[in-house]
Design a protein around this motif. Structure first.
Motif, PDB file in Angstrom:
ATOM      1  N   CYS A 111      -5.150  -8.115  -0.165  1.00 17.30           N
ATOM      2  CA  CYS A 111      -6.446  -7.491  -0.021  1.00 17.30           C
ATOM      3  C   CYS A 111      -7.099  -8.358   0.812  1.00 17.30           C
ATOM      4  O   CYS A 111      -7.009  -9.595   1.108  1.00 17.30           O
ATOM      5  CB  CYS A 111      -6.979  -7.065  -1.300  1.00 17.30           C
ATOM      6  SG  CYS A 111      -6.807  -8.539  -2.493  1.00 17.30           S
ATOM      7  N   ASP A 112      -8.124  -7.735   1.660  1.00 17.68           N
ATOM      8  CA  ASP A 112      -8.899  -8.465   2.504  1.00 17.68           C
ATOM      9  C   ASP A 112     -10.248  -9.042   1.693  1.00 17.68           C
ATOM     10  O   ASP A 112     -11.050  -8.184   1.285  1.00 17.68           O
ATOM     11  CB  ASP A 112      -9.461  -7.562   3.702  1.00 17.68           C
ATOM     12  CG  ASP A 112     -10.314  -8.065   4.821  1.00 17.68           C
ATOM     13  OD1 ASP A 112     -10.315  -9.418   4.454  1.00 17.68           O
ATOM     14  OD2 ASP A 112     -10.648  -7.602   5.843  1.00 17.68           O
ATOM     15  N   ARG A 164     -17.102 -10.046   2.132  1.00 17.56           N
ATOM     16  CA  ARG A 164     -17.270 -11.066   0.854  1.00 17.56           C
ATOM     17  C   ARG A 164     -18.319 -11.929   0.774  1.00 17.56           C
ATOM     18  O   ARG A 164     -18.607 -12.703   1.879  1.00 17.56           O
ATOM     19  CB  ARG A 164     -15.788 -11.993   0.831  1.00 17.56           C
ATOM     20  CG  ARG A 164     -15.645 -12.620  -0.589  1.00 17.56           C
ATOM     21  CD  ARG A 164     -14.209 -12.949  -0.738  1.00 17.56           C
ATOM     22  NE  ARG A 164     -14.147 -13.752  -2.019  1.00 17.56           N
ATOM     23  CZ  ARG A 164     -13.588 -12.850  -2.796  1.00 17.56           C
ATOM     24  NH1 ARG A 164     -13.639 -11.640  -2.881  1.00 17.56           N
ATOM     25  NH2 ARG A 164     -13.457 -13.757  -4.062  1.00 17.56           N
ATOM     26  N   LYS A 192       0.702  -1.264  -0.036  1.00 15.81           N
ATOM     27  CA  LYS A 192      -0.007   0.017   0.141  1.00 15.81           C
ATOM     28  C   LYS A 192       0.750   1.215  -0.039  1.00 15.81           C
ATOM     29  O   LYS A 192       2.099   1.281   0.641  1.00 15.81           O
ATOM     30  CB  LYS A 192      -0.796   0.090   1.302  1.00 15.81           C
ATOM     31  CG  LYS A 192      -2.068  -1.065   1.180  1.00 15.81           C
ATOM     32  CD  LYS A 192      -2.975  -0.887   2.312  1.00 15.81           C
ATOM     33  CE  LYS A 192      -4.170  -2.036   2.127  1.00 15.81           C
ATOM     34  NZ  LYS A 192      -4.855  -2.025   3.457  1.00 15.81           N
ATOM     35  N   THR A 221     -19.490  -8.282  -2.980  1.00 13.54           N
ATOM     36  CA  THR A 221     -19.436  -7.930  -1.611  1.00 13.54           C
ATOM     37  C   THR A 221     -20.890  -7.311  -1.037  1.00 13.54           C
ATOM     38  O   THR A 221     -21.903  -7.319  -1.682  1.00 13.54           O
ATOM     39  CB  THR A 221     -18.566  -6.567  -1.603  1.00 13.54           C
ATOM     40  OG1 THR A 221     -19.298  -5.552  -2.065  1.00 13.54           O
ATOM     41  CG2 THR A 221     -17.238  -6.525  -2.121  1.00 13.54           C
ATOM     42  N   ARG A 232      -8.096  -5.939  -5.354  1.00  7.08           N
ATOM     43  CA  ARG A 232      -9.602  -6.537  -4.819  1.00  7.08           C
ATOM     44  C   ARG A 232     -10.498  -6.416  -6.024  1.00  7.08           C
ATOM     45  O   ARG A 232     -11.342  -7.341  -6.573  1.00  7.08           O
ATOM     46  CB  ARG A 232     -10.003  -5.598  -3.617  1.00  7.08           C
ATOM     47  CG  ARG A 232     -11.470  -6.129  -3.371  1.00  7.08           C
ATOM     48  CD  ARG A 232     -11.663  -7.713  -2.937  1.00  7.08           C
ATOM     49  NE  ARG A 232     -13.085  -7.919  -2.908  1.00  7.08           N
ATOM     50  CZ  ARG A 232     -13.554  -8.240  -1.417  1.00  7.08           C
ATOM     51  NH1 ARG A 232     -12.896  -7.542  -0.629  1.00  7.08           N
ATOM     52  NH2 ARG A 232     -14.790  -8.390  -1.497  1.00  7.08           N
ATOM     53  N   GLU A 233     -10.398  -5.336  -7.031  1.00  3.60           N
ATOM     54  CA  GLU A 233     -11.226  -5.358  -8.055  1.00  3.60           C
ATOM     55  C   GLU A 233     -10.868  -6.190  -9.230  1.00  3.60           C
ATOM     56  O   GLU A 233     -11.734  -6.776  -9.846  1.00  3.60           O
ATOM     57  CB  GLU A 233     -11.286  -3.667  -8.632  1.00  3.60           C
ATOM     58  CG  GLU A 233     -12.050  -3.572  -9.744  1.00  3.60           C
ATOM     59  CD  GLU A 233     -12.240  -2.183 -10.273  1.00  3.60           C
ATOM     60  OE1 GLU A 233     -13.057  -1.777 -11.204  1.00  3.60           O
ATOM     61  OE2 GLU A 233     -11.205  -1.472  -9.898  1.00  3.60           O
ATOM     62  N   SER A 287      -7.600  -1.596  -8.068  1.00  3.89           N
ATOM     63  CA  SER A 287      -7.251  -2.378  -6.728  1.00  3.89           C
ATOM     64  C   SER A 287      -7.026  -3.995  -7.187  1.00  3.89           C
ATOM     65  O   SER A 287      -7.594  -4.211  -8.262  1.00  3.89           O
ATOM     66  CB  SER A 287      -8.120  -1.978  -5.770  1.00  3.89           C
ATOM     67  OG  SER A 287      -9.235  -2.935  -6.038  1.00  3.89           O
ATOM     68  N   PRO A 300      -2.649  -2.546  -4.196  1.00  7.02           N
ATOM     69  CA  PRO A 300      -3.771  -2.830  -2.828  1.00  7.02           C
ATOM     70  C   PRO A 300      -4.446  -1.885  -2.190  1.00  7.02           C
ATOM     71  O   PRO A 300      -5.248  -2.221  -1.515  1.00  7.02           O
ATOM     72  CB  PRO A 300      -2.556  -3.783  -1.969  1.00  7.02           C
ATOM     73  CG  PRO A 300      -1.487  -3.026  -2.192  1.00  7.02           C
ATOM     74  CD  PRO A 300      -1.265  -2.566  -3.640  1.00  7.02           C
ATOM     75  N   ASP A 301      -4.334  -0.799  -2.605  1.00  7.77           N
ATOM     76  CA  ASP A 301      -4.926   0.444  -2.116  1.00  7.77           C
ATOM     77  C   ASP A 301      -6.292   0.368  -2.193  1.00  7.77           C
ATOM     78  O   ASP A 301      -6.867  -0.073  -3.386  1.00  7.77           O
ATOM     79  CB  ASP A 301      -4.503   1.805  -2.652  1.00  7.77           C
ATOM     80  CG  ASP A 301      -3.055   2.045  -2.283  1.00  7.77           C
ATOM     81  OD1 ASP A 301      -2.500   2.234  -1.188  1.00  7.77           O
ATOM     82  OD2 ASP A 301      -2.184   1.767  -3.590  1.00  7.77           O
ATOM     83  N   GLN A 302      -7.122   0.842  -1.254  1.00  6.49           N
ATOM     84  CA  GLN A 302      -8.845   0.605  -1.285  1.00  6.49           C
ATOM     85  C   GLN A 302      -9.280   1.737  -2.200  1.00  6.49           C
ATOM     86  O   GLN A 302     -10.302   1.629  -2.791  1.00  6.49           O
ATOM     87  CB  GLN A 302      -9.461   0.633  -0.019  1.00  6.49           C
ATOM     88  CG  GLN A 302      -9.175  -0.453   0.775  1.00  6.49           C
ATOM     89  CD  GLN A 302      -9.900  -0.471   2.325  1.00  6.49           C
ATOM     90  OE1 GLN A 302     -10.571   0.694   2.535  1.00  6.49           O
ATOM     91  NE2 GLN A 302      -9.627  -1.604   3.047  1.00  6.49           N
ATOM     92  N   SER A 303      -8.667   2.742  -2.402  1.00  3.13           N
ATOM     93  CA  SER A 303      -8.982   4.087  -3.247  1.00  3.13           C
ATOM     94  C   SER A 303      -7.829   4.628  -3.938  1.00  3.13           C
ATOM     95  O   SER A 303      -6.415   4.155  -3.931  1.00  3.13           O
ATOM     96  CB  SER A 303      -9.585   5.130  -2.417  1.00  3.13           C
ATOM     97  OG  SER A 303      -8.586   5.820  -1.551  1.00  3.13           O
TER      98      SER A 303
END
Length: 308
Positions: free
Chosen positions: A172-173, A178, A87, A294, A137-138, A135, A119-122
């Protein structure tokens, strides 16, 4: 976070550095998925490739920088890929910032684009908007939401292994919000009546907090996963399944199953309607086996297309 046991290591685990491991794994998946998968990911940023003959290359030396990968077709366009697994990499590393700016200088023709994955959320504030940012996660959610026109077990396996890799490296979490979505013509009623989801043994490796069923062309209920998944379960020796066996499978002979213990989280005020269309323009099943989303998307969606 301590790394998991060897049983949780993915097939991509032999690369020397973690960042190279993740990037190389993604490239394997893009090569296997081809144009359809690459365009599916780009569609999330309303950009598509102008050619179907796409070559995926790694570590291609350019003028002033070496991106992790290049996607090209006869060099009429190119997509550079640069990925980070820490991050705030751009904020905390002058070298990463210089590298990013050098990559952008390579994108000087129409159609040339830098894809930057972190890995940043935004979106990192240091990015200047000239690139496509995702990200991890995306990326993972897009991979698991992708449905190829033809069944591709190799691609499905690689995506599953990639999930394990990202989870094991704590990139990522996935767990706290989830939702696993499965086909549920049978399973939904079992969950409502017995607070269980029972499926073929060792079906799921990815962790999640919630479970929902795509049933009768809609998603209506969300269940919290209280325990599980438990593998190698003989239901005859599972007290939680005693009533289920008596009512639904009185002739059960001990075939091993995977079991989730559930509790109903919520009944959606407005069921999510399946609006999935196949290549012939006809409505089709939202999922073949399972997909992931999610809880936030579940609570906001009106149609299944909004869960990606």
């Amino acid at each position: 976070m301590a790394k998991k046991s060897i049983s949780y290591q993915s097939v991509f685990g032999h690369y020397k550095t973690e960042e190279n491991m993740v990037t190389a794994a993604l490239l394997h998946i893009l090569k296997e998925g081809g144009e359809d998968l690459i365009n599916y990911i780009l569609d999330a940023r309303t950009q598509a490739l102008p050619s179907s003959e796409i070559t995926v290359l790694s570590q291609v030396k350019g003028v002033g920088s070496v991106p992790d990968a290049v996607l090209t077709a006869n060099y009429s366009f190119k997509l550079l890929i640069e990925s980070k697994i820490k991050k705030n990499a751009l904020k905390n590393s002058p070298q990463a910032k210089q590298q990013y700016q050098a990559h952008l200088k390579q994108c000087h023709k129409p159609g040339d684009t830098l894809i930057y994955i972190t890995p940043d959320q935004s979106r990192p504030a240091m990015l200047n908007g000239m690139e496509l940012w995702y990200s991890w996660r995306e990326i993972m959610d897009l991979l698991e939401g992708f449905r190829p026109q033809d069944n591709n077990p190799v691609l499905e396996y690689l995506i599953g292994q990639f999930h394990i890799l990202l989870e094991n490296l704590n990139v990522c979490d996935f767990v706290k919000d989830r939702v696993i979505i499965v086909g549920g013509n049978w399973g939904e009623q079992v969950a409502l009546d017995y607070s269980l989801y029972i499926c073929q043994n060792r079906r799921f490796e990815a962790n999640a907090k919630y479970l929902a069923f795509a049933c009768k062309n809609r998603i209506k209920y969300v269940f919290e996963i209280v325990k599980g998944p438990h593998n190698d379960v003989d239901l005859r020796y599972c007290p939680e399944a005693a009533k289920y066996l008596k009512d639904k499978e009185p002739l059960y002979k001990g075939e091993l199953r995977q079991v989730f213990e559930l509790k109903q989280q919520q009944q959606l005020e407005h069921p999510i309607i399946n609006d999935t269309i196949d290549k012939n323009g006809k409505r089709c099943a939202f999922i073949r086996r399972q997909t992931y989303t999610t809880l936030e998307k579940i609570e906001q969606a009106k149609y299944t297309s909004q869960l990606r």
